[in-house]
Design an enzyme around this catalytic site. Structure first.
Site, PDB file in Angstrom:
ATOM      1  N   GLY A 164     140.843  78.996  -4.498  1.00 21.82           N
ATOM      2  CA  GLY A 164     140.226  78.323  -5.676  1.00 21.82           C
ATOM      3  C   GLY A 164     140.293  78.743  -7.131  1.00 21.82           C
ATOM      4  N   GLY A 165     141.938  79.346  -7.063  1.00 22.98           N
ATOM      5  CA  GLY A 165     142.216  79.832  -8.424  1.00 22.98           C
ATOM      6  C   GLY A 165     141.800  81.216  -8.763  1.00 22.98           C
ATOM      7  CD  GLU A 200     153.335  81.444  -3.281  1.00 26.72           C
ATOM      8  OE1 GLU A 200     152.932  81.353  -2.179  1.00 26.72           O
ATOM      9  OE2 GLU A 200     152.738  80.616  -4.158  1.00 26.72           O
ATOM     10  CE  LYS A 201     161.452  80.409 -10.399  1.00 17.82           C
ATOM     11  NZ  LYS A 201     161.732  81.408 -11.517  1.00 17.82           N
ATOM     12  CE  LYS A 237     142.714  70.429  -2.928  1.00 14.89           C
ATOM     13  NZ  LYS A 237     142.653  70.228  -1.427  1.00 14.89           N
ATOM     14  CD  GLU A 287     145.053  77.284  -0.078  1.00 12.56           C
ATOM     15  OE1 GLU A 287     144.449  78.264   0.419  1.00 12.56           O
ATOM     16  OE2 GLU A 287     144.762  76.627  -0.817  1.00 12.56           O
ATOM     17  CG  ASN A 289     141.925  74.711   2.582  1.00 11.10           C
ATOM     18  OD1 ASN A 289     141.801  75.895   2.498  1.00 11.10           O
ATOM     19  ND2 ASN A 289     142.521  73.996   1.937  1.00 11.10           N
ATOM     20  NE  ARG A 291     137.344  75.075   3.406  1.00 13.14           N
ATOM     21  CZ  ARG A 291     137.791  74.102   2.594  1.00 13.14           C
ATOM     22  NH1 ARG A 291     137.696  72.722   2.549  1.00 13.14           N
ATOM     23  NH2 ARG A 291     138.462  74.602   1.467  1.00 13.14           N
TER      24      ARG A 291
END
Length: 448
Positions: A164-165, A200-201, A237, A287, A289, A291
Protein backbone atom coordinates in the site's frame (compact mmCIF):
# COMPACT_ATOMS: atom_id res chain seq x y z
CA UNK A 1 -19.74 -28.77 0.06
CA UNK A 2 -19.64 -25.72 2.29
CA UNK A 3 -23.02 -25.13 3.98
CA UNK A 4 -22.60 -21.92 6.00
CA UNK A 5 -20.07 -19.11 5.50
CA UNK A 6 -19.15 -16.47 8.03
CA UNK A 7 -18.17 -13.28 6.19
CA UNK A 8 -15.32 -11.64 8.11
CA UNK A 9 -15.53 -8.28 6.40
CA UNK A 10 -17.79 -5.31 5.75
CA UNK A 11 -19.03 -2.96 3.00
CA UNK A 12 -19.35 -3.87 -0.64
CA UNK A 13 -17.08 -6.92 -0.52
CA UNK A 14 -19.13 -8.44 2.30
CA UNK A 15 -22.26 -7.97 0.19
CA UNK A 16 -20.48 -9.39 -2.88
CA UNK A 17 -19.53 -12.54 -0.96
CA UNK A 18 -23.05 -12.84 0.46
CA UNK A 19 -24.54 -12.75 -3.03
CA UNK A 20 -22.20 -15.48 -4.27
CA UNK A 21 -23.17 -17.63 -1.28
CA UNK A 22 -26.88 -17.07 -1.94
CA UNK A 23 -26.41 -18.13 -5.57
CA UNK A 24 -24.83 -21.36 -4.31
CA UNK A 25 -27.53 -21.99 -1.72
CA UNK A 26 -25.06 -21.44 1.13
CA UNK A 27 -26.23 -19.84 4.39
CA UNK A 28 -24.45 -16.70 5.56
CA UNK A 29 -23.36 -15.15 8.83
CA UNK A 30 -22.49 -11.46 8.92
CA UNK A 31 -20.18 -10.15 11.62
CA UNK A 32 -20.17 -6.44 12.30
CA UNK A 33 -18.97 -3.71 14.61
CA UNK A 34 -21.38 -1.48 16.49
CA UNK A 35 -20.83 1.15 13.79
CA UNK A 36 -22.10 -1.25 11.09
CA UNK A 37 -25.19 -2.63 12.78
CA UNK A 38 -27.44 -1.23 10.01
CA UNK A 39 -25.15 -2.23 7.13
CA UNK A 40 -26.72 -3.85 4.07
CA UNK A 41 -24.86 -7.17 4.38
CA UNK A 42 -25.98 -7.39 8.02
CA UNK A 43 -29.59 -6.87 6.98
CA UNK A 44 -29.45 -9.50 4.23
CA UNK A 45 -27.45 -12.24 5.96
CA UNK A 46 -29.22 -15.26 7.46
CA UNK A 47 -27.60 -14.48 10.80
CA UNK A 48 -25.51 -11.67 12.23
CA UNK A 49 -23.18 -11.31 15.21
CA UNK A 50 -21.77 -8.10 16.69
CA UNK A 51 -18.08 -8.70 17.31
CA UNK A 52 -17.12 -5.45 19.02
CA UNK A 53 -17.01 -1.66 18.96
CA UNK A 54 -16.11 0.48 15.95
CA UNK A 55 -12.27 0.44 16.11
CA UNK A 56 -10.96 -2.30 13.80
CA UNK A 57 -8.65 -3.86 16.37
CA UNK A 58 -11.66 -4.45 18.62
CA UNK A 59 -13.88 -5.82 15.86
CA UNK A 60 -12.78 -6.71 12.30
CA UNK A 61 -9.23 -7.56 13.45
CA UNK A 62 -10.41 -9.35 16.59
CA UNK A 63 -9.54 -12.95 15.73
CA UNK A 64 -11.00 -14.60 18.89
CA UNK A 65 -14.33 -12.80 18.41
CA UNK A 66 -14.58 -13.78 14.75
CA UNK A 67 -13.75 -17.44 15.33
CA UNK A 68 -16.11 -17.55 18.32
CA UNK A 69 -18.89 -16.14 16.12
CA UNK A 70 -18.24 -18.89 13.57
CA UNK A 71 -18.36 -21.61 16.21
CA UNK A 72 -21.48 -20.23 17.91
CA UNK A 73 -23.43 -19.97 14.65
CA UNK A 74 -22.30 -23.33 13.30
CA UNK A 75 -20.49 -21.90 10.28
CA UNK A 76 -18.16 -24.33 8.57
CA UNK A 77 -16.15 -21.75 6.61
CA UNK A 78 -14.87 -18.18 6.91
CA UNK A 79 -14.42 -15.83 3.97
CA UNK A 80 -12.05 -12.95 4.82
CA UNK A 81 -12.75 -10.78 1.75
CA UNK A 82 -9.91 -8.30 1.19
CA UNK A 83 -8.07 -6.11 3.67
CA UNK A 84 -8.41 -6.73 7.41
CA UNK A 85 -7.41 -10.39 8.05
CA UNK A 86 -7.45 -11.63 4.46
CA UNK A 87 -3.66 -11.97 4.24
CA UNK A 88 -2.99 -12.79 7.88
CA UNK A 89 -1.32 -16.21 7.99
CA UNK A 90 -1.91 -16.54 11.74
CA UNK A 91 -5.65 -16.05 11.24
CA UNK A 92 -5.78 -18.59 8.42
CA UNK A 93 -3.93 -21.10 10.57
CA UNK A 94 -6.23 -20.53 13.55
CA UNK A 95 -9.31 -20.94 11.36
CA UNK A 96 -8.04 -24.35 10.25
CA UNK A 97 -7.12 -25.31 13.83
CA UNK A 98 -10.78 -24.82 14.76
CA UNK A 99 -11.84 -27.25 12.01
CA UNK A 100 -13.17 -24.43 9.86
CA UNK A 101 -12.47 -23.90 6.17
CA UNK A 102 -10.51 -20.76 5.35
CA UNK A 103 -11.73 -19.52 1.97
CA UNK A 104 -8.28 -18.61 0.77
CA UNK A 105 -4.88 -20.23 0.29
CA UNK A 106 -2.89 -22.18 2.84
CA UNK A 107 -1.41 -20.20 5.71
CA UNK A 108 2.10 -21.12 4.50
CA UNK A 109 1.45 -19.53 1.11
CA UNK A 110 0.01 -16.39 2.71
CA UNK A 111 3.15 -16.07 4.84
CA UNK A 112 5.46 -16.80 1.91
CA UNK A 113 3.91 -14.19 -0.36
CA UNK A 114 3.42 -11.71 2.47
CA UNK A 115 7.19 -11.52 2.79
CA UNK A 116 8.18 -9.60 -0.35
CA UNK A 117 11.75 -10.92 -0.26
CA UNK A 118 10.63 -14.54 0.03
CA UNK A 119 8.00 -13.94 -2.68
CA UNK A 120 10.63 -12.68 -5.13
CA UNK A 121 12.90 -15.64 -4.41
CA UNK A 122 10.00 -18.05 -4.91
CA UNK A 123 8.83 -16.70 -8.27
CA UNK A 124 12.41 -16.40 -9.50
CA UNK A 125 12.85 -20.11 -8.78
CA UNK A 126 9.64 -20.75 -10.72
CA UNK A 127 10.92 -18.84 -13.74
CA UNK A 128 9.14 -15.48 -13.48
CA UNK A 129 11.09 -12.22 -14.04
CA UNK A 130 11.57 -9.80 -11.13
CA UNK A 131 12.74 -6.20 -10.80
CA UNK A 132 16.54 -6.09 -10.43
CA UNK A 133 17.52 -5.50 -6.81
CA UNK A 134 18.93 -6.95 -3.61
CA UNK A 135 18.90 -10.70 -3.04
CA UNK A 136 17.48 -10.27 0.44
CA UNK A 137 17.05 -7.92 3.39
CA UNK A 138 19.41 -4.99 3.87
CA UNK A 139 19.87 -4.44 7.59
CA UNK A 140 23.09 -2.43 7.40
CA UNK A 141 23.22 1.01 5.86
CA UNK A 142 26.75 0.67 4.47
CA UNK A 143 25.83 -2.49 2.56
CA UNK A 144 22.67 -0.81 1.28
CA UNK A 145 24.58 2.27 0.09
CA UNK A 146 27.16 0.12 -1.69
CA UNK A 147 24.48 -1.86 -3.53
CA UNK A 148 22.60 1.30 -4.50
CA UNK A 149 25.79 2.73 -5.95
CA UNK A 150 26.34 -0.45 -7.96
CA UNK A 151 22.76 -0.55 -9.23
CA UNK A 152 22.70 3.11 -10.16
CA UNK A 153 20.15 5.69 -9.15
CA UNK A 154 17.24 6.06 -8.80
CA UNK A 155 16.52 3.14 -6.46
CA UNK A 156 13.46 2.13 -4.47
CA UNK A 157 13.65 1.12 -0.82
CA UNK A 158 10.72 -1.17 0.04
CA UNK A 159 9.25 -2.74 3.17
CA UNK A 160 9.56 -6.53 3.13
CA UNK A 161 6.42 -7.14 5.15
CA UNK A 162 3.83 -4.71 3.87
CA UNK A 163 2.24 -2.89 0.98
CA UNK A 164 0.00 0.00 0.00
CA UNK A 165 2.93 2.36 -0.43
CA UNK A 166 3.91 2.41 3.25
CA UNK A 167 7.58 1.86 3.95
CA UNK A 168 8.43 2.69 0.34
CA UNK A 169 10.83 5.50 -0.56
CA UNK A 170 12.66 6.61 -3.71
CA UNK A 171 16.26 7.79 -3.60
CA UNK A 172 17.39 9.60 -6.73
CA UNK A 173 20.95 10.21 -5.58
CA UNK A 174 23.47 9.03 -3.02
CA UNK A 175 22.76 12.19 -1.05
CA UNK A 176 19.11 11.22 -0.67
CA UNK A 177 19.70 7.56 0.10
CA UNK A 178 20.46 7.52 3.83
CA UNK A 179 17.41 9.59 4.79
CA UNK A 180 15.14 7.58 2.46
CA UNK A 181 16.49 4.29 3.86
CA UNK A 182 15.95 5.30 7.49
CA UNK A 183 12.49 6.71 6.76
CA UNK A 184 11.42 3.53 4.96
CA UNK A 185 12.60 1.37 7.87
CA UNK A 186 10.87 3.58 10.42
CA UNK A 187 7.57 3.63 8.49
CA UNK A 188 7.74 -0.11 7.93
CA UNK A 189 8.31 -0.81 11.60
CA UNK A 190 5.37 1.36 12.64
CA UNK A 191 2.97 0.08 9.97
CA UNK A 192 3.83 -3.62 9.93
CA UNK A 193 5.83 -4.33 13.08
CA UNK A 194 8.72 -5.28 10.81
CA UNK A 195 11.39 -2.78 9.76
CA UNK A 196 13.05 -5.10 7.24
CA UNK A 197 13.61 -3.42 3.86
CA UNK A 198 15.13 -4.37 0.55
CA UNK A 199 16.24 -2.58 -2.62
CA UNK A 200 14.91 -2.51 -6.17
CA UNK A 201 15.84 -0.56 -9.25
CA UNK A 202 13.32 2.27 -9.60
CA UNK A 203 11.49 2.12 -12.92
CA UNK A 204 10.73 5.63 -14.13
CA UNK A 205 7.57 5.20 -16.20
CA UNK A 206 6.08 1.74 -15.72
CA UNK A 207 2.56 0.44 -16.08
CA UNK A 208 1.10 -1.65 -13.25
CA UNK A 209 -0.14 -4.94 -14.73
CA UNK A 210 -1.58 -7.81 -12.72
CA UNK A 211 -2.67 -11.34 -13.66
CA UNK A 212 -5.62 -13.07 -12.02
CA UNK A 213 -5.15 -16.77 -11.24
CA UNK A 214 -7.25 -19.47 -9.65
CA UNK A 215 -6.26 -23.03 -8.79
CA UNK A 216 -7.63 -26.08 -7.01
CA UNK A 217 -6.07 -28.68 -4.73
CA UNK A 218 -5.77 -31.13 -7.61
CA UNK A 219 -3.05 -29.14 -9.35
CA UNK A 220 -5.32 -27.43 -11.88
CA UNK A 221 -4.49 -23.75 -12.35
CA UNK A 222 -5.60 -21.15 -14.87
CA UNK A 223 -5.10 -17.47 -15.50
CA UNK A 224 -8.01 -15.14 -16.25
CA UNK A 225 -6.01 -12.53 -18.08
CA UNK A 226 -4.56 -9.27 -16.89
CA UNK A 227 -5.73 -5.95 -15.50
CA UNK A 228 -4.06 -2.56 -15.90
CA UNK A 229 -4.01 -0.82 -12.51
CA UNK A 230 -1.69 2.05 -13.41
CA UNK A 231 -4.09 4.83 -12.43
CA UNK A 232 -3.00 5.38 -8.83
CA UNK A 233 -2.60 8.06 -6.24
CA UNK A 234 -0.45 7.58 -3.14
CA UNK A 235 0.22 4.05 -4.42
CA UNK A 236 -3.50 3.26 -4.16
CA UNK A 237 -5.47 2.19 -7.23
CA UNK A 238 -8.49 4.26 -8.27
CA UNK A 239 -9.21 3.16 -11.86
CA UNK A 240 -8.58 -0.27 -13.39
CA UNK A 241 -8.99 -1.74 -16.87
CA UNK A 242 -9.13 -5.20 -18.41
CA UNK A 243 -7.52 -6.16 -20.64
CA UNK A 244 -4.49 -3.87 -20.74
CA UNK A 245 -3.76 -1.85 -23.85
CA UNK A 246 -0.07 -2.74 -23.88
CA UNK A 247 -0.08 -6.56 -24.03
CA UNK A 248 -0.83 -8.45 -27.22
CA UNK A 249 -3.12 -11.47 -27.25
CA UNK A 250 -0.12 -13.72 -27.93
CA UNK A 251 1.92 -12.25 -25.08
CA UNK A 252 -1.06 -12.55 -22.69
CA UNK A 253 -1.58 -16.20 -23.51
CA UNK A 254 2.10 -17.16 -23.31
CA UNK A 255 2.90 -15.24 -20.15
CA UNK A 256 -0.42 -16.12 -18.49
CA UNK A 257 0.15 -19.84 -18.99
CA UNK A 258 3.64 -19.42 -17.55
CA UNK A 259 2.13 -17.82 -14.45
CA UNK A 260 -0.52 -20.54 -14.10
CA UNK A 261 2.18 -23.21 -14.33
CA UNK A 262 4.18 -21.47 -11.59
CA UNK A 263 1.13 -21.26 -9.33
CA UNK A 264 0.41 -24.96 -9.87
CA UNK A 265 4.01 -25.94 -9.09
CA UNK A 266 3.81 -23.87 -5.92
CA UNK A 267 0.83 -25.97 -4.79
CA UNK A 268 -1.23 -22.83 -4.36
CA UNK A 269 -4.99 -23.30 -3.83
CA UNK A 270 -7.56 -20.53 -4.35
CA UNK A 271 -7.61 -17.16 -6.07
CA UNK A 272 -4.58 -14.93 -6.26
CA UNK A 273 -3.16 -12.00 -8.17
CA UNK A 274 0.43 -11.66 -9.33
CA UNK A 275 1.40 -8.02 -9.78
CA UNK A 276 4.01 -6.75 -12.21
CA UNK A 277 5.55 -3.53 -13.42
CA UNK A 278 5.70 -3.23 -17.21
CA UNK A 279 8.29 -1.11 -18.96
CA UNK A 280 9.96 -1.35 -22.39
CA UNK A 281 8.08 -4.51 -23.31
CA UNK A 282 9.07 -6.42 -20.17
CA UNK A 283 7.05 -7.51 -17.13
CA UNK A 284 8.73 -7.58 -13.70
CA UNK A 285 7.11 -9.34 -10.73
CA UNK A 286 6.68 -7.17 -7.62
CA UNK A 287 4.24 -9.06 -5.35
CA UNK A 288 1.41 -11.57 -5.08
CA UNK A 289 -1.88 -10.83 -3.34
CA UNK A 290 -3.24 -14.03 -1.80
CA UNK A 291 -6.89 -12.96 -1.73
CA UNK A 292 -9.73 -11.67 -3.85
CA UNK A 293 -8.87 -8.26 -5.30
CA UNK A 294 -10.97 -5.10 -5.15
CA UNK A 295 -10.85 -4.96 -8.95
CA UNK A 296 -11.88 -8.57 -9.64
CA UNK A 297 -15.23 -7.52 -11.25
CA UNK A 298 -13.63 -6.25 -14.45
CA UNK A 299 -12.12 -9.70 -15.00
CA UNK A 300 -15.55 -11.20 -14.41
CA UNK A 301 -17.01 -8.84 -17.01
CA UNK A 302 -14.60 -9.85 -19.79
CA UNK A 303 -14.55 -13.59 -19.00
CA UNK A 304 -18.08 -14.24 -17.75
CA UNK A 305 -16.63 -16.15 -14.77
CA UNK A 306 -17.91 -15.53 -11.23
CA UNK A 307 -14.57 -15.49 -9.45
CA UNK A 308 -15.96 -15.39 -5.90
CA UNK A 309 -18.22 -18.35 -6.66
CA UNK A 310 -15.26 -20.35 -7.97
CA UNK A 311 -13.20 -19.31 -4.96
CA UNK A 312 -15.82 -20.74 -2.59
CA UNK A 313 -16.18 -23.97 -4.58
CA UNK A 314 -12.41 -24.54 -4.71
CA UNK A 315 -12.14 -23.92 -0.97
CA UNK A 316 -14.85 -26.55 -0.49
CA UNK A 317 -12.68 -29.13 -2.27
CA UNK A 318 -14.21 -29.05 -5.75
CA UNK A 319 -12.23 -29.10 -8.97
CA UNK A 320 -12.13 -26.06 -11.22
CA UNK A 321 -15.15 -26.19 -13.51
CA UNK A 322 -13.15 -25.04 -16.54
CA UNK A 323 -9.74 -25.38 -18.15
CA UNK A 324 -7.51 -22.72 -19.68
CA UNK A 325 -8.82 -23.54 -23.14
CA UNK A 326 -12.39 -22.88 -21.97
CA UNK A 327 -11.57 -19.26 -21.10
CA UNK A 328 -12.11 -16.52 -23.64
CA UNK A 329 -11.99 -12.75 -23.37
CA UNK A 330 -14.74 -10.44 -24.64
CA UNK A 331 -14.65 -6.67 -24.93
CA UNK A 332 -13.22 -4.20 -22.45
CA UNK A 333 -14.08 -3.35 -18.84
CA UNK A 334 -13.23 -0.42 -16.56
CA UNK A 335 -13.70 -0.06 -12.82
CA UNK A 336 -13.94 3.33 -11.12
CA UNK A 337 -13.41 3.17 -7.37
CA UNK A 338 -15.91 5.49 -5.73
CA UNK A 339 -14.30 6.53 -2.47
CA UNK A 340 -15.86 8.84 0.09
CA UNK A 341 -13.10 11.37 -0.41
CA UNK A 342 -12.70 14.90 -1.69
CA UNK A 343 -11.72 14.72 -5.39
CA UNK A 344 -9.09 17.45 -5.04
CA UNK A 345 -7.53 16.75 -1.64
CA UNK A 346 -8.35 13.02 -1.20
CA UNK A 347 -9.37 13.78 2.38
CA UNK A 348 -11.86 11.11 3.59
CA UNK A 349 -15.45 12.24 4.02
CA UNK A 350 -17.61 10.59 6.69
CA UNK A 351 -21.30 11.31 7.14
CA UNK A 352 -24.80 10.23 6.13
CA UNK A 353 -25.81 9.47 2.55
CA UNK A 354 -28.71 11.83 1.83
CA UNK A 355 -29.52 10.92 -1.76
CA UNK A 356 -28.36 7.80 -3.56
CA UNK A 357 -29.08 6.74 -7.12
CA UNK A 358 -26.81 4.28 -8.92
CA UNK A 359 -26.54 4.16 -12.71
CA UNK A 360 -27.81 1.31 -14.86
CA UNK A 361 -28.39 0.29 -18.44
CA UNK A 362 -26.43 -2.01 -20.74
CA UNK A 363 -22.94 -2.92 -19.58
CA UNK A 364 -23.17 -1.18 -16.20
CA UNK A 365 -22.69 -2.87 -12.83
CA UNK A 366 -22.38 -1.25 -9.40
CA UNK A 367 -20.94 -3.13 -6.42
CA UNK A 368 -21.94 -1.16 -3.34
CA UNK A 369 -23.59 -1.56 0.04
CA UNK A 370 -24.78 2.05 0.07
CA UNK A 371 -28.36 3.30 0.34
CA UNK A 372 -30.03 6.61 1.14
CA UNK A 373 -29.84 7.20 4.87
CA UNK A 374 -26.90 4.92 5.57
CA UNK A 375 -23.96 6.27 7.51
CA UNK A 376 -20.34 6.32 6.36
CA UNK A 377 -18.33 5.85 9.56
CA UNK A 378 -14.91 7.47 9.92
CA UNK A 379 -13.20 4.32 11.15
CA UNK A 380 -12.73 2.33 7.93
CA UNK A 381 -11.44 2.44 4.36
CA UNK A 382 -13.12 5.13 2.27
CA UNK A 383 -14.19 2.81 -0.59
CA UNK A 384 -18.01 2.90 -0.71
CA UNK A 385 -18.80 1.70 -4.24
CA UNK A 386 -17.31 0.35 -7.44
CA UNK A 387 -18.64 1.36 -10.83
CA UNK A 388 -17.88 -1.44 -13.29
CA UNK A 389 -18.58 -0.89 -16.98
CA UNK A 390 -18.23 -3.22 -19.97
CA UNK A 391 -18.23 -2.46 -23.68
CA UNK A 392 -17.50 -4.24 -26.95
CA UNK A 393 -14.18 -2.36 -27.12
CA UNK A 394 -12.35 0.29 -25.11
CA UNK A 395 -13.93 3.32 -26.79
CA UNK A 396 -17.39 1.84 -26.33
CA UNK A 397 -16.56 1.13 -22.70
CA UNK A 398 -15.36 4.70 -22.10
CA UNK A 399 -18.59 6.06 -23.56
CA UNK A 400 -20.57 3.95 -21.13
CA UNK A 401 -18.31 5.06 -18.25
CA UNK A 402 -19.13 8.70 -19.03
CA UNK A 403 -22.85 7.94 -19.20
CA UNK A 404 -22.81 6.01 -15.94
CA UNK A 405 -20.81 8.64 -14.06
CA UNK A 406 -23.26 11.34 -15.17
CA UNK A 407 -26.14 9.24 -13.83
CA UNK A 408 -24.51 8.48 -10.48
CA UNK A 409 -25.93 10.52 -7.58
CA UNK A 410 -24.40 10.41 -4.11
CA UNK A 411 -24.99 13.36 -1.79
CA UNK A 412 -24.17 13.89 1.86
CA UNK A 413 -20.47 13.03 1.55
CA UNK A 414 -17.71 13.96 -0.89
CA UNK A 415 -16.80 11.29 -3.47
CA UNK A 416 -14.29 10.71 -6.26
CA UNK A 417 -17.03 10.88 -8.92
CA UNK A 418 -15.92 14.38 -10.11
CA UNK A 419 -12.35 13.11 -10.51
CA UNK A 420 -13.49 10.09 -12.50
CA UNK A 421 -15.54 12.32 -14.81
CA UNK A 422 -12.39 14.32 -15.60
CA UNK A 423 -10.39 11.15 -16.12
CA UNK A 424 -12.95 9.67 -18.49
CA UNK A 425 -12.69 12.79 -20.67
CA UNK A 426 -8.93 13.33 -20.46
CA UNK A 427 -7.14 12.84 -23.78
CA UNK A 428 -4.31 10.81 -22.27
CA UNK A 429 -6.81 8.40 -20.76
CA UNK A 430 -8.79 8.22 -23.99
CA UNK A 431 -5.55 7.37 -25.80
CA UNK A 432 -4.54 4.85 -23.13
CA UNK A 433 -1.37 6.89 -22.63
CA UNK A 434 -0.66 6.88 -18.90
CA UNK A 435 1.51 5.17 -16.29
CA UNK A 436 1.59 4.84 -12.50
CA UNK A 437 2.70 8.48 -12.08
CA UNK A 438 0.06 10.03 -14.35
CA UNK A 439 -2.62 10.85 -11.80
CA UNK A 440 -0.34 12.56 -9.32
CA UNK A 441 2.24 14.18 -11.59
CA UNK A 442 0.08 15.26 -14.53
CA UNK A 443 -3.61 15.11 -13.84
CA UNK A 444 -3.40 16.60 -10.33
CA UNK A 445 -1.56 19.63 -11.71
CA UNK A 446 -4.26 20.23 -14.32
CA UNK A 447 -6.98 20.13 -11.68
CA UNK A 448 -5.33 22.75 -9.43
Amino acid sequence: MIKKVLIANRGEIALRILRACKDLGIQTVAVHSTADQDAMHVRLADESVCIGPAPVRESYLNIPSIISAACITGADAIHPGFGFLSENATFAHMVEEHDLIFIGPKADHIAMMGDKIMAKKTVTRLGLPTVPGSDGALSKIDKAVKLADEMGYPVLIKAAGGGGGRGMKVARSKGEFVEAYETARRESGIAFGNDTVYLEKYLENPRHIEFQVISDKYGNAVHLGERDCSMQRRNQKVWEEAPSTVLSREFRDEFGRKIAKAVSEMGYVGVGTLEFLYENGQLYFIEMNTRIQVEHPITEMITGIDIVREQILVAGGEKLSFTQDDISFHGHAIECRINAENSETYIPSAGTIVNYHCPGGPGVRVDSAMYAGCKIPPYYDSLIAKLIVHGKDRNHCLSRVRRALNEYVISGVDTLIPMHKKLANHQNVINGDYNIHFLEKIFSKESE
